[in-house]
Scaffold this motif. Structure first.
Motif, PDB file in Angstrom:
ATOM      1  N   ARG A  24      54.784 118.678  91.875  1.00 22.49           N
ATOM      2  CA  ARG A  24      54.543 117.500  92.634  1.00 22.49           C
ATOM      3  C   ARG A  24      56.455 117.292  93.287  1.00 22.49           C
ATOM      4  O   ARG A  24      57.076 117.560  92.661  1.00 22.49           O
ATOM      5  N   GLN A  25      55.517 116.300  94.520  1.00 22.71           N
ATOM      6  CA  GLN A  25      57.109 116.302  95.311  1.00 22.71           C
ATOM      7  C   GLN A  25      57.590 115.052  95.068  1.00 22.71           C
ATOM      8  O   GLN A  25      56.876 114.011  95.521  1.00 22.71           O
ATOM      9  N   SER A  26      58.779 114.647  94.184  1.00 26.06           N
ATOM     10  CA  SER A  26      59.169 113.769  93.729  1.00 26.06           C
ATOM     11  C   SER A  26      60.681 114.187  93.100  1.00 26.06           C
ATOM     12  O   SER A  26      60.903 115.705  92.488  1.00 26.06           O
ATOM     13  N   ASP A  31      62.858 109.747  88.731  1.00 26.13           N
ATOM     14  CA  ASP A  31      61.939 109.875  87.792  1.00 26.13           C
ATOM     15  C   ASP A  31      62.183 109.912  86.227  1.00 26.13           C
ATOM     16  O   ASP A  31      61.535 108.721  85.453  1.00 26.13           O
ATOM     17  N   TRP A  85      69.221 105.782  95.990  1.00 26.50           N
ATOM     18  CA  TRP A  85      67.410 106.958  96.439  1.00 26.50           C
ATOM     19  C   TRP A  85      68.175 107.962  97.407  1.00 26.50           C
ATOM     20  O   TRP A  85      66.716 108.529  97.352  1.00 26.50           O
ATOM     21  N   ARG A  90      69.772 112.523  94.653  1.00 25.93           N
ATOM     22  CA  ARG A  90      68.598 114.128  95.159  1.00 25.93           C
ATOM     23  C   ARG A  90      69.807 115.154  94.750  1.00 25.93           C
ATOM     24  O   ARG A  90      69.054 116.411  95.083  1.00 25.93           O
ATOM     25  N   ASN A 346      59.130 117.795 102.677  1.00 24.39           N
ATOM     26  CA  ASN A 346      58.169 119.041 102.111  1.00 24.39           C
ATOM     27  C   ASN A 346      57.868 120.336 102.920  1.00 24.39           C
ATOM     28  O   ASN A 346      57.087 120.230 104.008  1.00 24.39           O
ATOM     29  N   HIS A 372      58.721 119.110  89.254  1.00 20.45           N
ATOM     30  CA  HIS A 372      59.297 118.622  90.798  1.00 20.45           C
ATOM     31  C   HIS A 372      60.265 119.432  92.018  1.00 20.45           C
ATOM     32  O   HIS A 372      60.492 121.125  91.315  1.00 20.45           O
ATOM     33  N   TRP A 374      61.848 118.874  95.433  1.00 19.88           N
ATOM     34  CA  TRP A 374      62.040 117.470  96.425  1.00 19.88           C
ATOM     35  C   TRP A 374      63.552 118.304  97.356  1.00 19.88           C
ATOM     36  O   TRP A 374      63.292 119.476  97.643  1.00 19.88           O
TER      37      TRP A 374
END
Length: 484
Positions: A24-26, A31, A85, A90, A346, A372, A374
């Motif tokens: 999943r794109q996260s 998370d 964020w 990241r 993405n 994941h 990202w």
């Protein structure tokens, strides 16, 4: 042109498809830090002594270090979205001691200062660990060192030179590992040898670090406002506090302060002088599911070092506390106009390439899935490490351009900016690295042409035994070459 190990030992397409089927794109790190406090947006008018724009590592470290210097100061931090964020939540979680994106990059630019910069970098990393312990920040801090691996025969000479240089200088903790020793450390058919730096790198959970620093700051009286993008920086002294001298203005409020720190990373600077100093380059990352006991035994890697390879287009990878592997790097993508956009995150071809390269390195892990994927934008500057400065008659300080190696360097940047605002010379502010600014990037369309030609040339060098073409040699001569 030759091939690299990633072409010679490419896994089957079915292996790649299966590994990405349920991804999943996260951002895993974000998370993994649930239930963060919802902080208010800035409303109305506030008077403080220091206002900090940016709620990533640079801003958070600056707030805490400012509190240490002045327990009574009124400090406010303002963030456009939520704390940590962007790049701070990241990245790969590598905390490298180097302030110059590697000794070679620093040596080529500030040869008279490189030993001093190395010393200050190690002291900063030590202080970072001490601060995390003092403030009880639960950030999965591990001082495990880093292993740099050769995946092509010509890179073994680079390892030899690296180890010999360290030995000549009497540097402890740089260990050259041969093929057998490298395989004993991490089992991969792609690894031919390595250098192990035992004390110059730590690992951290990026999301937990940002959240923990914010909590520590608030516990010490720092006000944090979220979802409040700053639209304008005013230094006319016309705010509600006539003597303040600095005012930051949002859509719904403003803060007047004696001093301001700009910690906006890859996003547009509030200072016109910095508008061409950085460009956003997108980096891509995968995170695996937790490995089973059998999978862990198949690769070894029991000492949990951070890993990277030696190509110009390099990969970085590390383990998490719960037994996953993060794998990122290689592609570094610039989009025309230097824009930062969510849709750039993405990029299926980058994730497929990473998955392919992962199973080239660890074919014994076929069947492992990525949970994941990202991406994030790196604030790249032309000297490949942070630059610093002050503006508006010493009322404003800034730091930016960390170029993907800022997890530890942001703490040093906080100290530098507070030194600059204090107006008293220190060892840090006397550094040429601090006093000098890098060359700006040219405007479009020259920027896109130059950046993409450089990227093409770096890829060509990786396929040609590391030999640099005329463009790269010219950039090296101008002080714009990447050599870390």
């Amino acid at each position: 042109m030759g091939t690299t190990v990633f072409e010679r030992q490419r896994p089957a397409a079915s292996v790649i498809r299966r590994s990405l089927a349920q991804t999943r794109q996260s951002v895993f790190w974000l998370d993994d830090v649930p239930d963060q406090p919802q902080r208010p947006a800035l409303r109305g008018h506030h008077d403080v002594d220091l206002v900090i724009v940016g709620g990533g590592y640079t801003g958070l470290w600056t707030a805490l270090l400012a509190r240490r210097r002045d327990p009574d100061a009124r400090i406010a931090l303002i963030e456009a979205k939520s704390v940590g964020w962007a790049a701070s939540g990241r990245n790969g979680g590598f905390c490298e001691a180097s302030l110059t994106h590697g000794r070679d990059n620093g040596l080529s630019r500030w040869p008279d200062e490189i030993d001093q910069l190395d010393r200050l970098g190690l002291a900063n990393l030590d202080a970072m660990g001490a601060d995390i312990a003092e403030w009880e920040v639960d950030a999965d801090w591990e001082r495990v060192g880093a292993l740099a691996v050769a995946t092509e025969p010509h890179q073994l000479e680079w390892l030899d030179d690296w180890a010999q240089d360290a030995a000549t200088r009497g540097e402890q903790g740089v260990i050259r590992l041969d093929h057998a020793q490298t395989q004993a450390a991490v089992s991969s058919p792609a690894y031919l040898g390595s250098v192990f730096e035992t004390h110059s790198n730590a690992l951290v959970h990026p999301g937990k670090l940002a959240a923990g620093l914010a909590r520590a700051a608030e516990e010490r009286g720092v006000q944090i406002f979220e979802h409040s993008p700053v639209r304008r920086l005013n230094t006319s002294g016309n705010g509600g506090n006539a003597g303040a001298g600095v005012e930051v203005i949002t859509d719904s409020g403003r803060i007047s302060a004696g001093k301001a720190v700009l910690a906006t990373n890859v996003f547009p600077s509030l200072l016109r002088r910095n508008s061409l100093m950085t460009v956003p380059v997108y980096d891509y990352v995968l995170m695996t599911e937790p490995l089973t006991a059998q999978q862990r035994a198949a690769i070894g890697w029991n000492d949990r070092q951070g890993l990277s390879d030696l190509a110009n287009q390099f990969h970085y990878f590390r383990q998490t506390v719960d037994g996953r592997i993060l794998f990122g790097g290689y592609d570094a993508v610039y989009h025309y106009g230097g824009r930062v956009r969510a849709q750039y995150e993405n990029r299926p071809e980058s994730f497929e390439k990473l998955a392919s390269h992962f199973f080239t390195m660890f074919p014994q892990l076929e069947g492992l899935r990525f949970t994941h994927r990202w991406a994030g934008a790196i604030d790249t500057c032309s000297r490949f490490c942070a630059f610093y400065g002050s503006a508006r008659h010493g009322k404003v300080a800034y730091a930016a351009g960390f170029t993907g190696l800022g997890v530890a360097a942001t703490r040093f940047a906080g100290e530098v900016m507070l030194d600059l605002l204090g107006g008293i010379p220190t060892e840090r502010t006397s550094l040429r690295m601090v006093r000098e600014r890098p060359l700006p990037f040219p405007p479009e369309p020259v920027a896109a042409l130059g950046i993409n030609m450089t990227r093409w040339s770096l890829d060509r060098a990786d396929h040609n035994r590391g030999r640099r073409n005329v463009l790269l040699k010219t950039l090296d001569a101008l002080g714009l070459g990447f050599d870390s």
